[in-house]
Design a protein around this motif. Structure first.
Motif, PDB file in Angstrom:
ATOM      1  N   ALA A   1       7.095 -25.348  31.226  1.00 31.93           N
ATOM      2  CA  ALA A   1       6.524 -24.897  29.953  1.00 31.93           C
ATOM      3  C   ALA A   1       7.144 -25.597  28.749  1.00 31.93           C
ATOM      4  O   ALA A   1       6.455 -25.843  27.762  1.00 31.93           O
ATOM      5  CB  ALA A   1       6.689 -23.385  29.823  1.00 31.93           C
ATOM      6  N   VAL A   2       8.431 -25.894  28.792  1.00 33.37           N
ATOM      7  CA  VAL A   2       9.050 -26.608  27.677  1.00 33.37           C
ATOM      8  C   VAL A   2       8.619 -28.067  27.697  1.00 33.37           C
ATOM      9  O   VAL A   2       8.211 -28.632  26.675  1.00 33.37           O
ATOM     10  CB  VAL A   2      10.585 -26.492  27.726  1.00 33.37           C
ATOM     11  CG1 VAL A   2      11.211 -27.274  26.572  1.00 33.37           C
ATOM     12  CG2 VAL A   2      11.015 -25.031  27.651  1.00 33.37           C
TER      13      VAL A   2
ATOM     14  N   GLN B   1       5.210 -29.177  26.217  1.00 33.14           N
ATOM     15  CA  GLN B   1       5.060 -29.163  24.760  1.00 33.14           C
ATOM     16  C   GLN B   1       5.417 -30.505  24.124  1.00 33.14           C
ATOM     17  O   GLN B   1       4.949 -30.804  23.023  1.00 33.14           O
ATOM     18  CB  GLN B   1       5.957 -28.087  24.149  1.00 33.14           C
ATOM     19  CG  GLN B   1       5.619 -26.675  24.541  1.00 33.14           C
ATOM     20  CD  GLN B   1       6.543 -25.699  23.868  1.00 33.14           C
ATOM     21  OE1 GLN B   1       6.632 -25.653  22.639  1.00 33.14           O
ATOM     22  NE2 GLN B   1       7.267 -24.912  24.658  1.00 33.14           N
TER      23      GLN B   1
ATOM     24  N   ASN C   1       8.021 -21.636  20.986  1.00 31.85           N
ATOM     25  CA  ASN C   1       6.869 -21.164  21.750  1.00 31.85           C
ATOM     26  C   ASN C   1       7.204 -20.555  23.105  1.00 31.85           C
ATOM     27  O   ASN C   1       6.341 -19.905  23.702  1.00 31.85           O
ATOM     28  CB  ASN C   1       5.895 -22.329  21.986  1.00 31.85           C
ATOM     29  CG  ASN C   1       5.379 -22.898  20.687  1.00 31.85           C
ATOM     30  OD1 ASN C   1       4.984 -22.179  19.790  1.00 31.85           O
ATOM     31  ND2 ASN C   1       5.402 -24.227  20.584  1.00 31.85           N
ATOM     32  N   HIS C   2       8.404 -20.766  23.586  1.00 32.41           N
ATOM     33  CA  HIS C   2       8.744 -20.280  24.923  1.00 32.41           C
ATOM     34  C   HIS C   2      10.207 -19.848  24.951  1.00 32.41           C
ATOM     35  O   HIS C   2      11.058 -20.492  24.323  1.00 32.41           O
ATOM     36  CB  HIS C   2       8.502 -21.392  25.964  1.00 32.41           C
ATOM     37  CG  HIS C   2       8.500 -20.895  27.372  1.00 32.41           C
ATOM     38  ND1 HIS C   2       9.658 -20.697  28.079  1.00 32.41           N
ATOM     39  CD2 HIS C   2       7.481 -20.525  28.196  1.00 32.41           C
ATOM     40  CE1 HIS C   2       9.365 -20.248  29.296  1.00 32.41           C
ATOM     41  NE2 HIS C   2       8.041 -20.136  29.385  1.00 32.41           N
TER      42      HIS C   2
ATOM     43  N   ASP D   1      12.480 -20.233  27.077  1.00 30.87           N
ATOM     44  CA  ASP D   1      13.422 -21.227  27.598  1.00 30.87           C
ATOM     45  C   ASP D   1      13.920 -22.182  26.516  1.00 30.87           C
ATOM     46  O   ASP D   1      14.912 -22.900  26.732  1.00 30.87           O
ATOM     47  CB  ASP D   1      12.773 -22.038  28.719  1.00 30.87           C
ATOM     48  CG  ASP D   1      12.620 -21.242  30.014  1.00 30.87           C
ATOM     49  OD1 ASP D   1      13.174 -20.126  30.081  1.00 30.87           O
ATOM     50  OD2 ASP D   1      11.938 -21.725  30.939  1.00 30.87           O
ATOM     51  N   GLU D   2      13.246 -22.224  25.363  1.00 35.93           N
ATOM     52  CA  GLU D   2      13.721 -23.053  24.255  1.00 35.93           C
ATOM     53  C   GLU D   2      14.926 -22.437  23.562  1.00 35.93           C
ATOM     54  O   GLU D   2      15.645 -23.131  22.832  1.00 35.93           O
ATOM     55  CB  GLU D   2      12.604 -23.271  23.244  1.00 35.93           C
ATOM     56  CG  GLU D   2      11.435 -24.085  23.780  1.00 35.93           C
ATOM     57  CD  GLU D   2      10.329 -24.222  22.752  1.00 35.93           C
ATOM     58  OE1 GLU D   2      10.370 -25.183  21.962  1.00 35.93           O
ATOM     59  OE2 GLU D   2       9.419 -23.363  22.745  1.00 35.93           O
TER      60      GLU D   2
ATOM     61  N   SER E   1       4.802 -19.214  16.331  1.00 32.56           N
ATOM     62  CA  SER E   1       4.519 -19.746  17.655  1.00 32.56           C
ATOM     63  C   SER E   1       3.055 -20.128  17.705  1.00 32.56           C
ATOM     64  O   SER E   1       2.233 -19.589  16.965  1.00 32.56           O
ATOM     65  CB  SER E   1       4.824 -18.698  18.741  1.00 32.56           C
ATOM     66  OG  SER E   1       6.162 -18.243  18.665  1.00 32.56           O
TER      67      SER E   1
ATOM     68  N   ILE F   1       1.321 -22.228  28.955  1.00 31.94           N
ATOM     69  CA  ILE F   1       2.708 -22.292  28.485  1.00 31.94           C
ATOM     70  C   ILE F   1       3.210 -20.901  28.077  1.00 31.94           C
ATOM     71  O   ILE F   1       4.256 -20.447  28.536  1.00 31.94           O
ATOM     72  CB  ILE F   1       2.847 -23.295  27.331  1.00 31.94           C
ATOM     73  CG1 ILE F   1       2.631 -24.718  27.871  1.00 31.94           C
ATOM     74  CG2 ILE F   1       4.221 -23.189  26.645  1.00 31.94           C
ATOM     75  CD1 ILE F   1       2.608 -25.789  26.820  1.00 31.94           C
ATOM     76  N   ASN F   2       2.463 -20.231  27.214  1.00 34.36           N
ATOM     77  CA  ASN F   2       2.913 -18.900  26.767  1.00 34.36           C
ATOM     78  C   ASN F   2       1.768 -17.894  26.682  1.00 34.36           C
ATOM     79  O   ASN F   2       1.893 -16.875  26.010  1.00 34.36           O
ATOM     80  CB  ASN F   2       3.639 -18.993  25.421  1.00 34.36           C
ATOM     81  CG  ASN F   2       2.740 -19.523  24.304  1.00 34.36           C
ATOM     82  OD1 ASN F   2       1.530 -19.679  24.463  1.00 34.36           O
ATOM     83  ND2 ASN F   2       3.340 -19.810  23.159  1.00 34.36           N
TER      84      ASN F   2
ATOM     85  N   VAL G   1       5.479 -13.634  29.045  1.00 38.52           N
ATOM     86  CA  VAL G   1       6.209 -14.720  28.377  1.00 38.52           C
ATOM     87  C   VAL G   1       6.361 -14.426  26.891  1.00 38.52           C
ATOM     88  O   VAL G   1       7.460 -14.562  26.325  1.00 38.52           O
ATOM     89  CB  VAL G   1       5.508 -16.074  28.602  1.00 38.52           C
ATOM     90  CG1 VAL G   1       6.136 -17.155  27.721  1.00 38.52           C
ATOM     91  CG2 VAL G   1       5.595 -16.480  30.064  1.00 38.52           C
TER      92      VAL G   1
ATOM     93  N   LEU H   1       9.785 -13.818  24.767  1.00 38.87           N
ATOM     94  CA  LEU H   1      10.090 -14.666  23.613  1.00 38.87           C
ATOM     95  C   LEU H   1      10.383 -13.822  22.386  1.00 38.87           C
ATOM     96  O   LEU H   1      11.398 -14.021  21.706  1.00 38.87           O
ATOM     97  CB  LEU H   1       8.919 -15.613  23.346  1.00 38.87           C
ATOM     98  CG  LEU H   1       9.001 -16.439  22.055  1.00 38.87           C
ATOM     99  CD1 LEU H   1      10.212 -17.364  22.076  1.00 38.87           C
ATOM    100  CD2 LEU H   1       7.716 -17.230  21.843  1.00 38.87           C
TER     101      LEU H   1
END
Length: 352
Positions: free
Chosen positions: A55-56, A59, A212-213, A215-216, A239, A245-246, A251, A255
């Protein structure tokens, strides 16, 4: 002054970092010839740690899907040009303006609505244009808020940023500045004491983090956020709703809760703009509305951002969340609760 670590600015760089598992294809080369590429060292580490195809990564890493366009996609999808009275200024709303001092970013998102105009080699404002932009703000007393957008404004040198904010501090009707940025997640080392000194040198500043996710939100990103809010600078987030992705309650819920734990209030969830070559990221509006209703049903109200669409042609943002009012007959209403059930309501306001 802290600067961004060395990262990747070409397909060759991405391949050397192990971020292109399938190698450099002719289609990817076509994408790179048209749209800018930049992945910071911090983000490349995040991508490799999370998932090089996850997902990261999606982007920031170019894809052959970007070559597909639809008839409704536009070079200027939100109509900046129609509302730009002088270079660098977009005056779409009565009491606020965008001030775009530069056209470069630490990273280039593959869904960016300004992807046709930003990137290496794009010219920001020179000294004369910057003076003209500030003069426009100075002579329009209705302008209360100046929103720094981009190119990413936090990639400016602290010295340059402090100069501009110092000029804005001399304009009595400017009460607020707002900075929309990827820097805390893309290049957290750039959030230096010099940068924070600059941000606090002018009118009251808000920082809006583009993320946006979950994991960022790495340890380094959270530390950068802590440095900003620790200086008394409020933070919000924006976002983009991105397919694959999200686009799930799970998710987005993670976030927004992670942001709040880090003292960042979720502010905007943007429906995907009609930028060229970004159709593979867009959901339908109905899907976005379902997600907002699911979030509202199961999560704290603090987690719920404004779900908005920036209308093509420059008409501005419109809210997309479904309304609570199902029907109205005079003072009698039917209202929808957070679970979708309908209830009668009689307006108790006195008739005038």
């Amino acid at each position: 002054m802290a600067s961004a670590k060395k990262g990747a600015r070409s397909l060759g760089d991405l391949e050397d970092l192990g971020l292109l598992p399938a190698g450099i294809t002719p289609a990817l080369q076509q994408v790179a010839d048209r749209y800018a590429i930049s992945v910071t060292e911090s983000l490349s580490e995040t991508i490799l740690h999370a998932d090089p195809e996850g997902a990261v990564a999606r982007q920031y890493l170019p894809s052959a899907e970007e070559l597909s366009e639809t008839p409704q996609e536009l070079d200027d999808p939100i109509g900046d040009d129609a509302h730009s009275p002088v270079a660098g200024v977009v005056h779409r709303y009565d009491d606020r303006v965008l001030l775009n001092l530069l056209k470069t970013c630490a990273v280039y998102c593959r869904f960016c609505f300004r992807r046709e105009s930003v990137g290496p080699g794009s010219r920001g404002l020179d000294s004369a244009q910057r003076a003209a932009a500030l003069d426009y703000i100075r002579t329009h007393e209705e302008i209360w808020e100046v929103i720094f957008s981009g190119g990413d404004p936090l990639t400016l040198s602290p010295r340059r940023l402090a100069e501009v904010l110092g000029d804005l501090a001399t304009i009595p009707h400017v009460g607020l500045t707002r900075f929309h940025t990827r820097v805390p997640v893309a290049a957290p080392e750039m959030v230096s004491e010099d940068l924070l000194d600059a941000l606090t040198a002018g009118p009251t500043a808000f920082v809006v983090l583009h993320v946006n996710h979950p994991d960022e939100l790495t340890e380094a990103a959270c530390a950068a956020i802590a440095r900003i809010v620790g200086r008394g600078i409020p933070m919000l987030s924006q976002s983009v709703l991105l397919k694959g992705i999200n686009d799930s309650e799970e998710v987005l819920g993670r976030l927004f809760k992670a942001l709040l734990r880090n003292r960042v209030k979720p502010y905007y969830l943007h429906h995907g703009d009609l930028a060229r070559g970004t159709g593979h990221f867009r959901t339908s509006i109905a899907e976005g509305q379902d997600l907002i209703e699911a979030l509202r049903a199961h999560h704290s109200g603090l987690c719920i951002p404004h779900y908005v669409l920036d209308l093509p042609g420059g008409a501005g943002k419109v809210p997309l969340a479904r309304g609570a009012v199902v029907s109205q007959d005079g003072a009698r209403y039917r209202m929808r609760d957070r679970h979708g059930a309908c209830h009668p309501y009689l307006d108790g306001a006195e008739e005038r």
